[in-house]
Write a protein that holds these residues in place. Structure first.
Motif, PDB file in Angstrom:
ATOM      1  N   VAL A 141       0.881  -1.254  -0.010  1.00 10.66           N
ATOM      2  CA  VAL A 141       0.004   0.130  -0.014  1.00 10.66           C
ATOM      3  C   VAL A 141       0.736   1.289  -0.092  1.00 10.66           C
ATOM      4  O   VAL A 141       0.405   1.965  -0.831  1.00 10.66           O
ATOM      5  CB  VAL A 141      -0.916  -0.101   1.169  1.00 10.66           C
ATOM      6  N   ASP A 142       2.118   1.220   0.671  1.00 11.75           N
ATOM      7  CA  ASP A 142       2.890   2.275   0.852  1.00 11.75           C
ATOM      8  C   ASP A 142       3.616   2.827  -0.537  1.00 11.75           C
ATOM      9  O   ASP A 142       3.864   3.887  -0.680  1.00 11.75           O
ATOM     10  CB  ASP A 142       3.708   2.217   1.931  1.00 11.75           C
ATOM     11  N   TYR A 143       3.871   1.465  -1.196  1.00 13.09           N
ATOM     12  CA  TYR A 143       4.517   1.677  -2.403  1.00 13.09           C
ATOM     13  C   TYR A 143       3.819   2.331  -3.692  1.00 13.09           C
ATOM     14  O   TYR A 143       4.403   2.801  -4.656  1.00 13.09           O
ATOM     15  CB  TYR A 143       5.095   0.237  -2.775  1.00 13.09           C
ATOM     16  N   TYR A 144       2.498   2.294  -3.270  1.00 14.71           N
ATOM     17  CA  TYR A 144       1.249   2.930  -4.282  1.00 14.71           C
ATOM     18  C   TYR A 144       0.902   4.081  -3.619  1.00 14.71           C
ATOM     19  O   TYR A 144      -0.397   4.028  -3.060  1.00 14.71           O
ATOM     20  CB  TYR A 144       0.446   2.094  -4.942  1.00 14.71           C
ATOM     21  N   PRO A 145       1.451   5.313  -3.736  1.00 12.82           N
ATOM     22  CA  PRO A 145       0.878   6.459  -2.932  1.00 12.82           C
ATOM     23  C   PRO A 145      -0.367   6.766  -3.197  1.00 12.82           C
ATOM     24  O   PRO A 145      -1.144   7.108  -2.434  1.00 12.82           O
ATOM     25  CB  PRO A 145       1.860   7.398  -3.073  1.00 12.82           C
ATOM     26  N   ARG A 146      -0.916   6.464  -4.347  1.00 12.54           N
ATOM     27  CA  ARG A 146      -2.238   6.990  -5.029  1.00 12.54           C
ATOM     28  C   ARG A 146      -3.361   5.857  -5.056  1.00 12.54           C
ATOM     29  O   ARG A 146      -4.301   5.940  -5.725  1.00 12.54           O
ATOM     30  CB  ARG A 146      -2.063   7.928  -6.272  1.00 12.54           C
ATOM     31  N   ILE A 147      -3.086   4.767  -4.222  1.00 12.83           N
ATOM     32  CA  ILE A 147      -3.763   3.561  -4.323  1.00 12.83           C
ATOM     33  C   ILE A 147      -5.113   3.885  -4.057  1.00 12.83           C
ATOM     34  O   ILE A 147      -5.308   4.650  -2.910  1.00 12.83           O
ATOM     35  CB  ILE A 147      -3.220   2.588  -3.529  1.00 12.83           C
ATOM     36  N   PHE A 148      -6.239   3.123  -4.629  1.00 13.56           N
ATOM     37  CA  PHE A 148      -7.365   3.288  -4.201  1.00 13.56           C
ATOM     38  C   PHE A 148      -8.048   1.932  -4.438  1.00 13.56           C
ATOM     39  O   PHE A 148      -8.520   1.455  -5.803  1.00 13.56           O
ATOM     40  CB  PHE A 148      -8.386   4.425  -5.234  1.00 13.56           C
ATOM     41  N   ALA A 149      -8.210   1.186  -3.419  1.00 13.67           N
ATOM     42  CA  ALA A 149      -8.219  -0.303  -3.516  1.00 13.67           C
ATOM     43  C   ALA A 149      -9.306  -0.920  -2.711  1.00 13.67           C
ATOM     44  O   ALA A 149      -9.722  -0.288  -1.615  1.00 13.67           O
ATOM     45  CB  ALA A 149      -6.969  -0.975  -3.396  1.00 13.67           C
ATOM     46  N   ILE A 150      -9.755  -2.143  -3.288  1.00  5.98           N
ATOM     47  CA  ILE A 150     -10.538  -3.252  -2.224  1.00  5.98           C
ATOM     48  C   ILE A 150      -9.378  -4.072  -1.852  1.00  5.98           C
ATOM     49  O   ILE A 150      -8.731  -4.935  -2.720  1.00  5.98           O
ATOM     50  CB  ILE A 150     -11.851  -3.776  -3.143  1.00  5.98           C
ATOM     51  N   ILE A 151      -9.291  -4.439  -0.495  1.00  8.30           N
ATOM     52  CA  ILE A 151      -8.555  -5.705  -0.180  1.00  8.30           C
ATOM     53  C   ILE A 151      -9.546  -6.602   0.330  1.00  8.30           C
ATOM     54  O   ILE A 151     -10.413  -6.521   1.230  1.00  8.30           O
ATOM     55  CB  ILE A 151      -7.835  -5.183   1.192  1.00  8.30           C
ATOM     56  N   PHE A 152      -9.331  -7.816  -0.409  1.00  8.96           N
ATOM     57  CA  PHE A 152     -10.206  -8.949  -0.246  1.00  8.96           C
ATOM     58  C   PHE A 152      -9.819  -9.937   0.801  1.00  8.96           C
ATOM     59  O   PHE A 152      -8.598 -10.470   0.660  1.00  8.96           O
ATOM     60  CB  PHE A 152     -10.588  -9.515  -1.503  1.00  8.96           C
ATOM     61  N   CYS A 153     -10.553 -10.225   1.895  1.00  2.00           N
ATOM     62  CA  CYS A 153     -10.304 -11.227   2.914  1.00  2.00           C
ATOM     63  C   CYS A 153     -11.282 -12.425   2.777  1.00  2.00           C
ATOM     64  O   CYS A 153     -12.309 -12.270   2.147  1.00  2.00           O
ATOM     65  CB  CYS A 153     -10.104 -10.756   4.207  1.00  2.00           C
ATOM     66  N   ARG A 154     -10.757 -13.408   3.380  1.00  2.00           N
ATOM     67  CA  ARG A 154     -11.676 -14.664   3.092  1.00  2.00           C
ATOM     68  C   ARG A 154     -12.975 -14.812   4.181  1.00  2.00           C
ATOM     69  O   ARG A 154     -13.838 -15.279   4.012  1.00  2.00           O
ATOM     70  CB  ARG A 154     -10.891 -16.102   3.248  1.00  2.00           C
ATOM     71  N   THR A 155     -12.701 -14.053   5.351  1.00  2.00           N
ATOM     72  CA  THR A 155     -13.541 -14.395   6.418  1.00  2.00           C
ATOM     73  C   THR A 155     -14.077 -13.115   6.990  1.00  2.00           C
ATOM     74  O   THR A 155     -13.333 -12.031   6.737  1.00  2.00           O
ATOM     75  CB  THR A 155     -13.268 -15.257   7.535  1.00  2.00           C
ATOM     76  N   LYS A 156     -15.283 -12.825   7.717  1.00  2.00           N
ATOM     77  CA  LYS A 156     -15.805 -11.701   8.136  1.00  2.00           C
ATOM     78  C   LYS A 156     -14.930 -11.315   9.299  1.00  2.00           C
ATOM     79  O   LYS A 156     -14.332 -10.134   9.592  1.00  2.00           O
ATOM     80  CB  LYS A 156     -17.224 -11.879   8.750  1.00  2.00           C
ATOM     81  N   VAL A 157     -14.281 -12.203  10.178  1.00  2.00           N
ATOM     82  CA  VAL A 157     -13.412 -11.884  11.544  1.00  2.00           C
ATOM     83  C   VAL A 157     -12.240 -11.361  10.850  1.00  2.00           C
ATOM     84  O   VAL A 157     -11.486 -10.290  11.428  1.00  2.00           O
ATOM     85  CB  VAL A 157     -12.907 -13.487  12.093  1.00  2.00           C
TER      86      VAL A 157
END
Length: 585
Positions: A237-253
């Motif tokens: 995330v730090d390497y892409y200063p202008r990032i606008f992203a969705i981070i997908f995880c497997r579970t709600k927790v």
């Protein structure tokens, strides 16, 4: 490239879409619109999400309407409330200069009374989620006898979410003479099955290639040790200063944990998962669409229907088990002709998933190295310098203060002032990465590198702390996907059953539930009928669990008939979705 006029679009609609900024048709619109206007045959259109599908089917639906009468003539089904509302707004915008067109959205998670009142007045086009539409059909408010066109938008996602029974019931209520239009990102076995059952002499229109990822998306993976995944995420995330992203995880927790960590570490992030209330979800998605949130950490189910055109990245914090889910994730970036990047953070045990996805989408992943502290600091420094240089100055507004400003900085030379300004904006990264340790390289022993697990090996997996791992004798060949599992649990166990990790195999599946619920879940599921099969659910460690026969895996409560027998009969007669289970008083 043709114009909308050359495609046969009416003047009223052309005027409306020009105001919306439509200049030239997108490929899916150019392929689908003239065909639907000239032909009355069924259509399957395969195109990635975000390629202009709503206009491709919405414009022909409007042009086929007879606005002199208010009966429902067209129906659009979508998998989520958010997509339902978005489609409704788009079709209303297209019909801005058409008289007598009434479009209504009906969906769950909101009061049903206003929807009933709207349908009672008369609606030309209903845009609906399947479950709420079936409910309104049972109440007598949604009448489909005059529907001539039905659209299944994102059909693959609807089937994965467990709406097959509702879709079957809706089709049974349609008149014999109707056209079916299916729009899907992938041509899965389930989509092909629905096509065989409900479409006749259909034409398949493919924009791009069957089951491919978006052409404008680059696929990158970083291999790290499991313990370093969050640290790797921060560096990416730090390497892409202008990032606008969705981070997908497997579970709600996991989703909530990662979001909490990012927020604690100063990132502009929020979580999106099924435990949030509908108003919370709506607010979170609105903030993300408006770029008030930079990083959205989400589960696959919660992010469905979230349509954002200018995502720069999709980050897979964990790869999904189902390749179709990866296709949907990566397809959320690289839209409207823009470039996008799908990043996967994997450990050595997940390497086989990368290879499987490459074979399916026909594109190669690029293996990248985690950025070093020096590389990240350079990127962030260039961002700060760029912001300073491109900042617009309102001379008139700042003029009254310039005398004081010049006096204050009178004894500081230009070089020193620049250093101070840059340090002010750039200091936190320098401070963090000054002593940040480099991530340990991943050591892969080819002899010990883990291969995809067999069913027997998966049977031996341990559940997460506080959960118990259960076995059920249904799998992908039965059309049993996560949505079907959740729907079955909610129907027979009652309420919203919490579920942990899910492993879907071809003929069997494993899933985790809280330890306190395990016995109840096994009792309620064992003995029910699912698509003609008798279901067996037991602890995954029981002997015979994966064999499909064997009495030791059966529950001692299986012999209780009464309500179980009633439900079996209802399931086989197609009534499972029509009569909600009543709770004991």
């Amino acid at each position: 490239m043709k114009t909308f006029e050359e495609l046969g679009v009416s003047e009223e609609i052309r005027k409306a879409i020009e105001e919306l900024g439509f200049v030239q048709p997108m490929p899916v619109q150019e392929a689908v619109i003239p065909y639907l206007l000239e032909s009355q045959t069924d259509v399957i259109a395969l195109a990635q999400t975000g390629t202009g599908k709503t206009a491709a089917f919405g414009i022909p639906l409007l042009m086929r309407l007879d606005t002199n009468w208010r009966d429902t003539q067209a129906l659009v089904l979508s998998p989520t409330r958010e997509l339902c509302l978005q489609i409704t707004d788009d079709i209303r915008d297209f019909a801005k200069y058409m008289d007598g067109v009434h479009v209504e959205a009906v969906y769950g998670g909101a009061s049903i009374e206003p929807q009933m009142r709207a349908l009672k007045k008369g609606v030309n086009i209903i845009v609906a989620t399947p479950g709420r539409l079936v409910d309104l059909m049972h109440r007598g408010y949604a009448r489909l006898e005059q529907v001539r066109n039905i659209v299944l938008d994102e059909a693959d996602e609807m089937l994965n979410m467990g709406f097959s029974d509702s879709i079957n019931e809706i089709f049974e209520s349609l008149p014999a003479e109707h056209n079916t239009l299916m729009f899907s990102a992938t041509m899965s076995r389930e989509v092909e099955r629905v096509a065989m059952n409900y479409l006749h002499d259909y034409k398949e229109i493919v924009v791009g290639s069957r089951n491919e990822g978006a052409e404008n998306v680059n696929h990158i993976y970083y291999m790290v040790n499991a313990k370093d995944k969050y640290l790797a995420l921060k560096r990416i995330v730090d390497y892409y200063p202008r990032i606008f992203a969705i981070i997908f995880c497997r579970t709600k927790v996991e989703t909530q944990e990662i979001a909490d960590k990012l927020i604690r570490d100063g990132y502009n992030a929020e979580s999106l998962h099924g435990d949030l209330s509908q108003p919370q979800r709506d607010l979170t998605m609105q903030k993300f669409r408006n770029h008030l949130t930079q990083l959205l950490v989400a589960t696959d189910v919660a992010a469905r229907g979230l349509d954002v055109d200018d995502l720069t990245h999709v980050i897979n914090f964990g790869l999904p088990d189902d390749i179709e889910n990866y296709t949907h994730r990566s397809g959320r970036t690289g839209r409207a002709g823009k470039k996008g990047t799908s990043i996967s953070i994997v450990h050595s045990r997940e390497k086989f998933k990368i290879r499987n996805i490459e074979k399916e989408i026909g594109k190669e992943f690029v293996k990248a190295e985690i950025p070093s502290a020096e590389e990240i600091c350079k990127k962030q420094l260039y961002k700060v310098m760029d912001q300073i240089v491109k900042t617009d100055v309102d001379d008139q507004e700042i003029a009254p203060f310039m005398q004081d400003i010049n006096r204050y900085f009178e004894y500081i030379d230009k070089e020193e002032l620049i250093k101070k300004i840059v340090s002010l904006e750039f200091g936190k990264f320098l401070a963090y990465y000054a002593d940040a340790p480099e991530l340990e390289p991943v050591v892969v022993d080819k002899k010990k590198e883990k291969k995809p697990q067999s069913d027997k090996q998966k049977l031996q997996n341990k559940a997460a702390k506080g959960y118990r791992r259960l076995f059920i004798n249904l799998g992908k060949r039965d059309g049993f996907y996560p949505g079907e599992l959740m729907q079955t649990l909610n129907r027979f166990v009652g309420g919203r059953q919490e579920v942990g990790h899910i492993d879907l195999l071809d003929t069997i599946s494993y899933f985790e539930v809280p330890e306190k619920d395990a016995k109840k879940v096994m009792i309620q599921l064992t003995g029910i009928r699912y698509k003609g099969r008798t279901v067996r659910c037991n602890d995954s460690e029981d002997k015979g669990a994966a064999s499909g026969n064997g009495k030791k895996g059966q529950s001692k409560h299986q012999g209780r008939p009464s309500k179980k027998e009633e439900w079996r009969d209802m399931m086989e007669e197609g009534w499972a979705m029509r009569k909600p289970r009543k709770k004991k008083k």
